[in-house]
Design a protein around this motif. Sequence first.
Motif, PDB file in Angstrom:
ATOM      1  N   UNK A   1     -20.861  -9.713 -36.692  1.00 41.50           N
ATOM      2  CA  UNK A   1     -20.001  -8.700 -36.078  1.00 41.50           C
ATOM      3  C   UNK A   1     -19.777  -9.094 -34.617  1.00 41.50           C
ATOM      4  N   UNK A   2     -19.067 -10.196 -34.435  1.00 40.55           N
ATOM      5  CA  UNK A   2     -18.808 -10.736 -33.109  1.00 40.55           C
ATOM      6  C   UNK A   2     -17.495 -10.159 -32.571  1.00 40.55           C
ATOM      7  N   UNK A   3     -17.562  -9.432 -31.462  1.00 40.37           N
ATOM      8  CA  UNK A   3     -16.344  -8.893 -30.861  1.00 40.37           C
ATOM      9  C   UNK A   3     -15.552 -10.012 -30.184  1.00 40.37           C
ATOM     10  N   UNK A   4     -14.226  -9.861 -30.158  1.00 40.97           N
ATOM     11  CA  UNK A   4     -13.396 -10.906 -29.563  1.00 40.97           C
ATOM     12  C   UNK A   4     -13.523 -10.968 -28.042  1.00 40.97           C
ATOM     13  N   UNK A   5     -14.091  -9.926 -27.449  1.00 39.99           N
ATOM     14  CA  UNK A   5     -14.372  -9.900 -26.013  1.00 39.99           C
ATOM     15  C   UNK A   5     -15.483  -8.887 -25.779  1.00 39.99           C
ATOM     16  N   UNK A   6     -16.188  -9.061 -24.679  1.00 39.90           N
ATOM     17  CA  UNK A   6     -17.357  -8.243 -24.418  1.00 39.90           C
ATOM     18  C   UNK A   6     -17.058  -7.286 -23.269  1.00 39.90           C
ATOM     19  N   UNK A   7     -17.011  -5.999 -23.603  1.00 39.46           N
ATOM     20  CA  UNK A   7     -16.675  -4.986 -22.609  1.00 39.46           C
ATOM     21  C   UNK A   7     -17.480  -3.714 -22.871  1.00 39.46           C
ATOM     22  N   UNK A   8     -17.471  -2.867 -21.893  1.00 36.52           N
ATOM     23  CA  UNK A   8     -18.206  -1.601 -21.945  1.00 36.52           C
ATOM     24  C   UNK A   8     -17.808  -0.786 -23.179  1.00 36.52           C
ATOM     25  N   UNK A   9     -18.797  -0.457 -24.021  1.00 34.68           N
ATOM     26  CA  UNK A   9     -18.638   0.408 -25.195  1.00 34.68           C
ATOM     27  C   UNK A   9     -17.719  -0.170 -26.275  1.00 34.68           C
TER      28      UNK A   9
ATOM     29  N   UNK B   1     -10.343   5.415 -38.353  1.00 37.65           N
ATOM     30  CA  UNK B   1      -9.311   4.381 -38.324  1.00 37.65           C
ATOM     31  C   UNK B   1      -7.894   4.945 -38.414  1.00 37.65           C
ATOM     32  N   UNK B   2      -7.766   6.234 -38.693  1.00 39.93           N
ATOM     33  CA  UNK B   2      -6.453   6.855 -38.858  1.00 39.93           C
ATOM     34  C   UNK B   2      -5.987   7.409 -37.516  1.00 39.93           C
ATOM     35  N   UNK B   3      -4.798   6.995 -37.090  1.00 40.44           N
ATOM     36  CA  UNK B   3      -4.282   7.472 -35.810  1.00 40.44           C
ATOM     37  C   UNK B   3      -4.007   8.965 -35.831  1.00 40.44           C
TER      38      UNK B   3
ATOM     39  N   UNK C   1     -17.169  -1.518 -29.330  1.00 40.11           N
ATOM     40  CA  UNK C   1     -17.800  -1.774 -30.628  1.00 40.11           C
ATOM     41  C   UNK C   1     -16.790  -1.361 -31.687  1.00 40.11           C
ATOM     42  N   UNK C   2     -16.269  -2.315 -32.417  1.00 38.93           N
ATOM     43  CA  UNK C   2     -15.116  -2.060 -33.280  1.00 38.93           C
ATOM     44  C   UNK C   2     -15.493  -1.978 -34.748  1.00 38.93           C
ATOM     45  N   UNK C   3     -14.451  -2.027 -35.588  1.00 42.40           N
ATOM     46  CA  UNK C   3     -14.640  -1.970 -37.037  1.00 42.40           C
ATOM     47  C   UNK C   3     -15.472  -3.140 -37.565  1.00 42.40           C
ATOM     48  N   UNK C   4     -15.609  -4.192 -36.780  1.00 44.28           N
ATOM     49  CA  UNK C   4     -16.440  -5.325 -37.198  1.00 44.28           C
ATOM     50  C   UNK C   4     -17.876  -4.869 -37.427  1.00 44.28           C
ATOM     51  N   UNK C   5     -18.330  -3.948 -36.626  1.00 44.91           N
ATOM     52  CA  UNK C   5     -19.679  -3.397 -36.767  1.00 44.91           C
ATOM     53  C   UNK C   5     -19.713  -2.280 -37.802  1.00 44.91           C
ATOM     54  N   UNK C   6     -18.801  -1.328 -37.675  1.00 47.85           N
ATOM     55  CA  UNK C   6     -18.853  -0.123 -38.506  1.00 47.85           C
ATOM     56  C   UNK C   6     -18.408  -0.373 -39.944  1.00 47.85           C
ATOM     57  N   UNK C   7     -17.260  -0.995 -40.125  1.00 50.23           N
ATOM     58  CA  UNK C   7     -16.710  -1.172 -41.474  1.00 50.23           C
ATOM     59  C   UNK C   7     -17.170  -2.469 -42.123  1.00 50.23           C
TER      60      UNK C   7
ATOM     61  N   UNK D   1     -14.731   3.857 -32.976  1.00 50.87           N
ATOM     62  CA  UNK D   1     -14.260   3.246 -34.217  1.00 50.87           C
ATOM     63  C   UNK D   1     -15.029   3.790 -35.419  1.00 50.87           C
ATOM     64  N   UNK D   2     -16.220   4.282 -35.179  1.00 45.16           N
ATOM     65  CA  UNK D   2     -17.022   4.842 -36.267  1.00 45.16           C
ATOM     66  C   UNK D   2     -18.239   5.533 -35.698  1.00 45.16           C
ATOM     67  N   UNK D   3     -18.985   6.191 -36.577  1.00 49.03           N
ATOM     68  CA  UNK D   3     -20.241   6.803 -36.175  1.00 49.03           C
ATOM     69  C   UNK D   3     -21.078   7.059 -37.416  1.00 49.03           C
TER      70      UNK D   3
END
Length: 342
Positions: free
Chosen positions: A227-235, A311-313, A237-243, A153-155
């Motif tokens: 930056x709470x993810x809606x579910x906890x899974x391997x790797x 974020x752009x497909x 980490x979404x825009x909640x953290x990055x953006x 999602x970002x870096x």
Amino acid sequence: MSNAGLSSTRRQRAWGGLVGVALLLALWLLWLLGPAPGGAPGPQPTVTILVWHWPFAEQPPELPHNTCTPYGLAHCRLSTDRSLLASADAVVFHHRELETRRSRLPLAQRPQGQPWVWASMESPSHTHGLHRLRGVFNWVLSYRRDSDIFVPYGRLEPRLGPAPPLPAKSGLAAWVVSNFQERQLRAKLYRQLAPHLRVDVFGRASRRPLCADCLLPTVARYRFYLAFENSQHRDYITEKFWRNALAAGAVPVVLGPPRATYEAFAPADAFVHVDDFGSAFELAAFLAGMNESRYQRFFAWRSRLRVRLFSDWRERFCAVCARMPHLPRGRVYEDLEGWFRA
């Protein structure tokens, strides 16, 4: 020598000259069209990536022939023209459209040996119907680091100039949430934090919705962002953290994969992980009692790094071209669900 002999000799010389010119011309054409000096390859053929159904869209966007050029891939072409199925170098299928049956797999028309790519940026908790896709896909595009086409999602990237000043802070903690469900771990943690920490909640699940352009300026006024993810899974980490957090200029308080996963993407002192505390009360006390000097240390990374969002497909799908030369041919995900939920 007779006149006939002289004429024959002249014809032979003329013919030899023509052959020589033709040979030189042929050598010049080979040089022009063949490999460049030093063994470098000649013109690279264009790779066509067919996107079977554009994600979350009724109509696909306009895709110029050079869509991938801004991402350093001049010989990659994205297309949504399904008539290219027989000739495309690879075909990408976004899972949400397969899951909702808005799009179906053209299995009967699939060319032999054509790589098919399964694409999704959702977590396993919000991905259904994978059992129907056994033995179909050759490659996977997702946020998982072990994906064939890894697209986060970002870096963080090196910063070329000075970092902009941090926004002025007037609030302690903010949270933007659109889908609040009591059964989710993030909802339970919020309920535990709320009695001890002032958290201003925004989004569709609250009484304070935000317009798309209002989110970052609003969050920027706060010291911390949940930056709470809606579910906890391997790797995952979404825009909640990055953006919503890093790009906005707030310190992310993260609930997601383990701390070690976040540290693979960002400096250890750039975020607060809820696992570092024995209780919600301890976490609230840490955030509320932090002095300014300690708070500023969370932003040490900004002097040398900047946030880049993916974020752009278009960019996500162009990444297929970049990875194609390195991907195994003939491999098939016989149990895509088992892999994704591992």
